[in-house]
Write a protein that holds these residues in place. Structure first.
Motif, short mmCIF file in Angstrom:
data_model
loop_
_atom_site.label_atom_id
_atom_site.label_comp_id
_atom_site.label_asym_id
_atom_site.label_seq_id
_atom_site.Cartn_x
_atom_site.Cartn_y
_atom_site.Cartn_z
N VAL A 152 0.83 -1.20 0.00
CA VAL A 152 0.00 0.00 0.00
C VAL A 152 0.87 1.25 0.00
CG1 VAL A 152 -1.62 1.39 1.37
CG2 VAL A 152 -2.02 -1.06 1.08
N GLY A 153 1.94 1.21 0.79
CA GLY A 153 2.83 2.36 0.89
C GLY A 153 3.44 2.74 -0.45
N ILE A 154 3.84 1.77 -1.24
CA ILE A 154 4.43 2.06 -2.54
C ILE A 154 3.43 2.80 -3.44
CG2 ILE A 154 5.29 1.04 -4.68
CD1 ILE A 154 6.56 -1.17 -3.05
N GLY A 155 2.22 2.24 -3.56
CA GLY A 155 1.20 2.87 -4.40
C GLY A 155 0.77 4.22 -3.87
N ALA A 156 0.55 4.30 -2.56
CA ALA A 156 0.12 5.56 -1.96
C ALA A 156 1.19 6.63 -2.07
CB ALA A 156 -0.25 5.33 -0.49
N GLY A 157 2.46 6.24 -1.95
CA GLY A 157 3.54 7.20 -2.07
C GLY A 157 3.58 7.83 -3.44
N ILE A 158 3.23 7.07 -4.46
CA ILE A 158 3.23 7.59 -5.83
C ILE A 158 2.24 8.73 -5.99
CG2 ILE A 158 2.64 7.03 -8.23
CD1 ILE A 158 3.81 4.24 -7.74
N VAL A 159 1.05 8.58 -5.41
CA VAL A 159 0.01 9.61 -5.58
C VAL A 159 -0.02 10.62 -4.43
CG1 VAL A 159 -1.42 8.07 -6.97
CG2 VAL A 159 -1.79 8.19 -4.50
N THR A 190 -1.35 6.11 8.86
CA THR A 190 -1.30 7.01 7.71
C THR A 190 -0.37 8.18 7.96
OG1 THR A 190 -3.58 6.42 7.14
CG2 THR A 190 -2.68 8.39 6.11
N PHE A 191 -0.34 8.67 9.19
CA PHE A 191 0.60 9.74 9.55
C PHE A 191 2.04 9.28 9.33
CE2 PHE A 191 3.43 11.36 12.94
CZ PHE A 191 3.59 12.65 12.46
N ILE A 192 2.35 8.08 9.78
CA ILE A 192 3.70 7.54 9.59
C ILE A 192 4.00 7.40 8.10
CG2 ILE A 192 5.21 5.55 9.99
CD1 ILE A 192 3.65 5.06 12.59
N SER A 193 3.02 6.89 7.34
CA SER A 193 3.18 6.75 5.89
C SER A 193 3.45 8.09 5.23
CB SER A 193 1.92 6.12 5.30
OG SER A 193 1.94 6.15 3.89
N SER A 194 2.75 9.12 5.69
CA SER A 194 2.87 10.43 5.07
C SER A 194 4.27 11.03 5.26
CB SER A 194 1.81 11.40 5.62
OG SER A 194 2.08 11.73 6.97
N ILE A 195 4.97 10.61 6.31
CA ILE A 195 6.35 11.08 6.51
C ILE A 195 7.21 10.68 5.32
CG2 ILE A 195 8.42 10.88 7.94
CD1 ILE A 195 6.56 10.38 10.34
N GLY A 196 7.09 9.42 4.91
CA GLY A 196 7.84 8.95 3.76
C GLY A 196 7.40 9.62 2.47
N ALA A 197 6.08 9.82 2.33
CA ALA A 197 5.57 10.45 1.11
C ALA A 197 6.05 11.89 0.99
CB ALA A 197 4.04 10.40 1.11
N VAL A 198 5.97 12.65 2.09
CA VAL A 198 6.41 14.05 2.07
C VAL A 198 7.90 14.14 1.80
CG1 VAL A 198 6.74 16.12 3.49
CG2 VAL A 198 4.56 14.92 3.54
N ALA A 199 8.69 13.28 2.43
CA ALA A 199 10.14 13.30 2.21
C ALA A 199 10.47 13.06 0.75
CB ALA A 199 10.81 12.24 3.09
N GLY A 200 9.78 12.09 0.13
CA GLY A 200 10.03 11.80 -1.27
C GLY A 200 9.61 12.93 -2.19
N LYS A 201 8.45 13.53 -1.92
CA LYS A 201 7.95 14.62 -2.76
C LYS A 201 8.83 15.87 -2.63
CE LYS A 201 4.39 12.33 -4.25
NZ LYS A 201 4.30 11.85 -5.65
N LEU A 202 9.25 16.18 -1.42
CA LEU A 202 10.12 17.35 -1.22
C LEU A 202 11.47 17.16 -1.91
CD1 LEU A 202 9.45 18.22 2.54
CD2 LEU A 202 8.84 19.62 0.55
N SER A 203 12.00 15.97 -1.82
CA SER A 203 13.32 15.72 -2.41
C SER A 203 13.30 15.74 -3.93
CB SER A 203 13.86 14.37 -1.92
OG SER A 203 13.07 13.30 -2.38
N THR A 204 12.11 15.60 -4.52
CA THR A 204 11.99 15.65 -5.98
C THR A 204 11.25 16.90 -6.45
OG1 THR A 204 10.02 14.21 -5.78
CG2 THR A 204 12.12 13.15 -6.31
N ASP A 205 11.11 17.90 -5.56
CA ASP A 205 10.54 19.22 -5.90
C ASP A 205 9.13 19.12 -6.48
OD1 ASP A 205 10.65 21.98 -6.00
OD2 ASP A 205 11.39 22.02 -8.06
N GLN A 206 8.25 18.38 -5.79
CA GLN A 206 6.88 18.22 -6.25
C GLN A 206 5.87 18.91 -5.34
OE1 GLN A 206 5.79 14.17 -7.72
NE2 GLN A 206 7.88 13.58 -7.20
N VAL A 207 6.33 19.80 -4.45
CA VAL A 207 5.43 20.41 -3.47
C VAL A 207 5.33 21.93 -3.68
CG1 VAL A 207 4.94 20.75 -1.03
CG2 VAL A 207 6.05 18.63 -1.79
N PRO A 208 4.22 22.46 -4.25
CA PRO A 208 4.01 23.90 -4.36
C PRO A 208 3.79 24.48 -2.95
CG PRO A 208 2.53 22.68 -5.82
CD PRO A 208 3.13 21.70 -4.87
#
Length: 259
Positions: A152-159, A190-208
């Motif tokens: 779930v984390g892999i798919g959720a991290g993508i979106v 979900t909060f724990i999952s979001s830590i990984g998602a935010v880290a990945g999005k920030l590191s790839t400049d996807q956060v306005p």
């Protein structure tokens, strides 16, 4: 930024986070399509799939954190389940979010559509009555919980989602967790999952930045209210609401994918 556009983003954040607190989801299942479609429908320049996933990731982080605080005084948070699923989903979400930059926008929407279909199906699989069990007597398979959470984390991290809209039916249908414990515990996972998602999005400049701040402010206001309402609502009604939201989102996403 236009004041009308700011208000639209704020309202979207309020709606998603209110439902997040009520239903134990991070708000992504609602905010992803709203952010993708509503600004364009109202004549504004829309966000692309990368930006939407980035905004949603940040929103999920703050809305679930706020929701967990609202549930912390009850006996609904299963610490063993949070630890088991949280570690697995954190690793998966970072992998998915970091790798999402390699995908086309259409691929990100496709992943979202697939996840929503799976969640829709799982919500209608007959669930054995576990809501009468004492919360202290709840048991589950550690390996199954960790394995499913990682996927779930892999798919959720993508979106940019925390994955709660899949974690909730997994807890209910597969792990047989009582509904109210599922809602509260899924917020923590979900909060724990979001830590990984935010880290990945920030590191790839996807956060306005500015849109994310607007959505977060709305989340901090609405999520605790939703959690308070959720603790007072009928359990079956909560399940029906969640199923309807997942199905509606699934239909819209797939209509666009196939058009």
């Amino acid at each position: 930024m236009d004041i009308t556009f700011i208000l639209i983003l704020f309202v979207i954040g309020l709606i998603g986070s209110l439902l997040s607190g009520m239903l134990g989801v991070g708000g992504a299942i609602i905010n992803y399509p709203l952010l993708l479609y509503v600004p364009v429908l109202l004549g504004f320049t829309g966000f692309n799939a990368y930006q939407v996933s980035g905004i949603v990731a940040v929103q999920v982080f703050f809305s679930t954190l706020s929701g967990v605080f609202a549930y912390r005084k009850g006996n609904y948070l299963n610490k063993r389940l949070i630890l088991t699923m949280g570690i697995a989903v954190l690793v998966g979400s970072f992998i998915g979010s970091f790798g999402s930059r390699l995908l086309a926008e259409e691929d990100i929407n496709l992943v979202y559509g697939i996840l929503a279909i799976i969640a829709s199906i799982m919500m209608f699989v007959p669930k054995k009555g576990k809501d009468d069990i004492e919360l202290s007597d709840v048991t589950f398979s550690t390996g199954l919980a960790a394995g499913l959470s990682f996927l779930v984390g892999i798919g959720a991290g993508i979106v940019g989602a925390g994955g709660a809209f899949l974690l909730v039916p997994i807890m209910l249908v597969v792990l047989k967790i009582p509904t109210r414990m599922t809602i509260a515990t899924s917020l923590a996972v979900t909060f724990i999952s979001s830590i990984g998602a935010v880290a990945g999005k920030l590191s790839t400049d996807q956060v306005p930045l500015i849109p994310s701040i607007i959505i977060v402010v709305a989340s901090l206001i609405a999520s605790p209210i939703g959690a308070a309402l959720g603790k007072r609502m009928n359990v079956k009604l909560l399940q029906v609401i969640l199923a309807v939201l997942i199905i509606a989102t699934t239909i819209k996403i797939w209509m666009d994918i196939l058009s």
